[in-house]
Design a protein around this motif. Structure first.
Motif, PDB file in Angstrom:
ATOM      1  N   PHE A  16       0.823  -1.217   0.000  1.00 15.74           N
ATOM      2  CA  PHE A  16       0.000   0.000   0.000  1.00 15.74           C
ATOM      3  C   PHE A  16       0.854   1.263   0.000  1.00 15.74           C
ATOM      4  CE2 PHE A  16       0.314   1.808   4.253  1.00 15.74           C
ATOM      5  CZ  PHE A  16       0.929   0.776   4.956  1.00 15.74           C
ATOM      6  N   ASP A  17       2.025   1.203   0.634  1.00 15.37           N
ATOM      7  CA  ASP A  17       2.888   2.379   0.725  1.00 15.37           C
ATOM      8  C   ASP A  17       3.912   2.444  -0.414  1.00 15.37           C
ATOM      9  OD1 ASP A  17       4.524   0.298   1.451  1.00 15.37           O
ATOM     10  OD2 ASP A  17       5.009   1.069   3.448  1.00 15.37           O
ATOM     11  N   GLU A  41      -4.392  -7.329  -4.230  1.00 14.99           N
ATOM     12  CA  GLU A  41      -4.917  -5.956  -4.214  1.00 14.99           C
ATOM     13  C   GLU A  41      -4.665  -5.275  -5.557  1.00 14.99           C
ATOM     14  OE1 GLU A  41      -3.807  -3.940  -0.532  1.00 14.99           O
ATOM     15  OE2 GLU A  41      -4.368  -5.721   0.602  1.00 14.99           O
ATOM     16  N   GLN A  42      -3.476  -5.480  -6.131  1.00 10.40           N
ATOM     17  CA  GLN A  42      -3.230  -4.931  -7.467  1.00 10.40           C
ATOM     18  C   GLN A  42      -4.109  -5.625  -8.504  1.00 10.40           C
ATOM     19  OE1 GLN A  42       1.044  -5.026  -8.208  1.00 10.40           O
ATOM     20  NE2 GLN A  42       1.226  -2.939  -7.439  1.00 10.40           N
ATOM     21  N   PRO A  49       0.911   3.680  -4.795  1.00 11.52           N
ATOM     22  CA  PRO A  49       0.430   3.436  -3.429  1.00 11.52           C
ATOM     23  C   PRO A  49      -1.077   3.647  -3.309  1.00 11.52           C
ATOM     24  CG  PRO A  49       1.614   5.531  -3.545  1.00 11.52           C
ATOM     25  CD  PRO A  49       1.753   4.889  -4.890  1.00 11.52           C
ATOM     26  N   ARG A  50      -1.610   3.176  -2.182  1.00 10.99           N
ATOM     27  CA  ARG A  50      -3.048   3.274  -1.894  1.00 10.99           C
ATOM     28  C   ARG A  50      -3.207   3.463  -0.387  1.00 10.99           C
ATOM     29  NH1 ARG A  50      -1.366  -1.496  -3.654  1.00 10.99           N
ATOM     30  NH2 ARG A  50      -1.314  -3.251  -2.224  1.00 10.99           N
ATOM     31  N   PRO A  51      -4.366   3.912   0.048  1.00  5.29           N
ATOM     32  CA  PRO A  51      -4.550   4.094   1.490  1.00  5.29           C
ATOM     33  C   PRO A  51      -4.514   2.753   2.221  1.00  5.29           C
ATOM     34  CG  PRO A  51      -6.357   5.094   0.233  1.00  5.29           C
ATOM     35  CD  PRO A  51      -5.559   4.275  -0.730  1.00  5.29           C
ATOM     36  N   PRO A  52      -4.013   2.729   3.453  1.00  3.44           N
ATOM     37  CA  PRO A  52      -4.065   1.486   4.232  1.00  3.44           C
ATOM     38  C   PRO A  52      -5.514   1.054   4.466  1.00  3.44           C
ATOM     39  CG  PRO A  52      -3.335   3.323   5.608  1.00  3.44           C
ATOM     40  CD  PRO A  52      -3.423   3.840   4.207  1.00  3.44           C
ATOM     41  N   ARG A  96      -0.605 -10.413   8.659  1.00  4.86           N
ATOM     42  CA  ARG A  96      -1.419  -9.306   9.179  1.00  4.86           C
ATOM     43  C   ARG A  96      -2.120  -8.448   8.121  1.00  4.86           C
ATOM     44  NH1 ARG A  96       3.099  -9.789  12.179  1.00  4.86           N
ATOM     45  NH2 ARG A  96       4.193  -8.170  11.029  1.00  4.86           N
ATOM     46  N   SER A  97      -1.858  -8.674   6.830  1.00  7.05           N
ATOM     47  CA  SER A  97      -2.499  -7.881   5.769  1.00  7.05           C
ATOM     48  C   SER A  97      -4.000  -8.186   5.700  1.00  7.05           C
ATOM     49  CB  SER A  97      -1.832  -8.235   4.429  1.00  7.05           C
ATOM     50  OG  SER A  97      -2.723  -8.107   3.355  1.00  7.05           O
TER      51      SER A  97
END
Ligand code: SF4
Length: 138
Positions: A16-17, A41-42, A49-52, A96-97
């Motif tokens: 994400f970052d 996610e992609q 990047p994307r928001p957490p 943890r994702s």
């Protein structure tokens, strides 16, 4: 045996970052042709990047409260399809994702608290008969 692995563990900058979290054991599996790197996610069309994001009451939400469940589910379908097509039987996933976490994920409050549970990709891989484990168990 073929593994499906979180792409960020193979050194792909898909987090994400915009970063990655390479693990030498995972990279070695990919080098040997024993692992398929996937970032659900992609694959779901989310930008990097994307928001957490975290899972809250069954929905995936960004830190700003936007519901992104649909994009996450789209990525899960594509990621599982690839893993099954390639014949993967085991998964090594980023701990943890909200997608890849297995066993423990963040609780949806963006406060760093963990709760028992799986991310959406890990859960779907298990349902497809692929056994999953988090990278921090390597
Ligand atoms: Fe890594 Fe999975 Fe997050 Fe993609 S969705 S960055 S593979 S933990």
């Amino acid at each position: 045996m073929l593994y499906v692995v979180s792409a960020c563990l193979a050194g792909v900058s898909c987090r994400f970052d915009g970063g990655h979290t390479p693990r030498e054991q995972v990279i070695e599996l990919v080098r040997q042709g024993l692992a398929l790197p996937v970032c659900p996610e992609q694959l779901g069309g989310l930008p990097t990047p994307r928001p957490p994001c975290e899972i809250r009451e069954g929905q995936v939400v960004t830190i700003d409260g936007e519901d992104v469940t649909e994009a996450f589910e789209r990525g899960v379908v594509e990621g599982v399809r690839l893993a099954v097509m390639a014949g993967c039987t085991e998964a090594i996933l980023k701990a943890r994702s909200p997608s890849c976490g297995c066993g423990h994920i963040y609780d949806g409050t963006f406060s760093g608290r963990l709760v028992p549970g799986d991310g959406v990709f890990a859960k779907a891989l298990r349902a497809a008969g692929i056994s999953v484990r988090p990278d921090d168990s390597l």
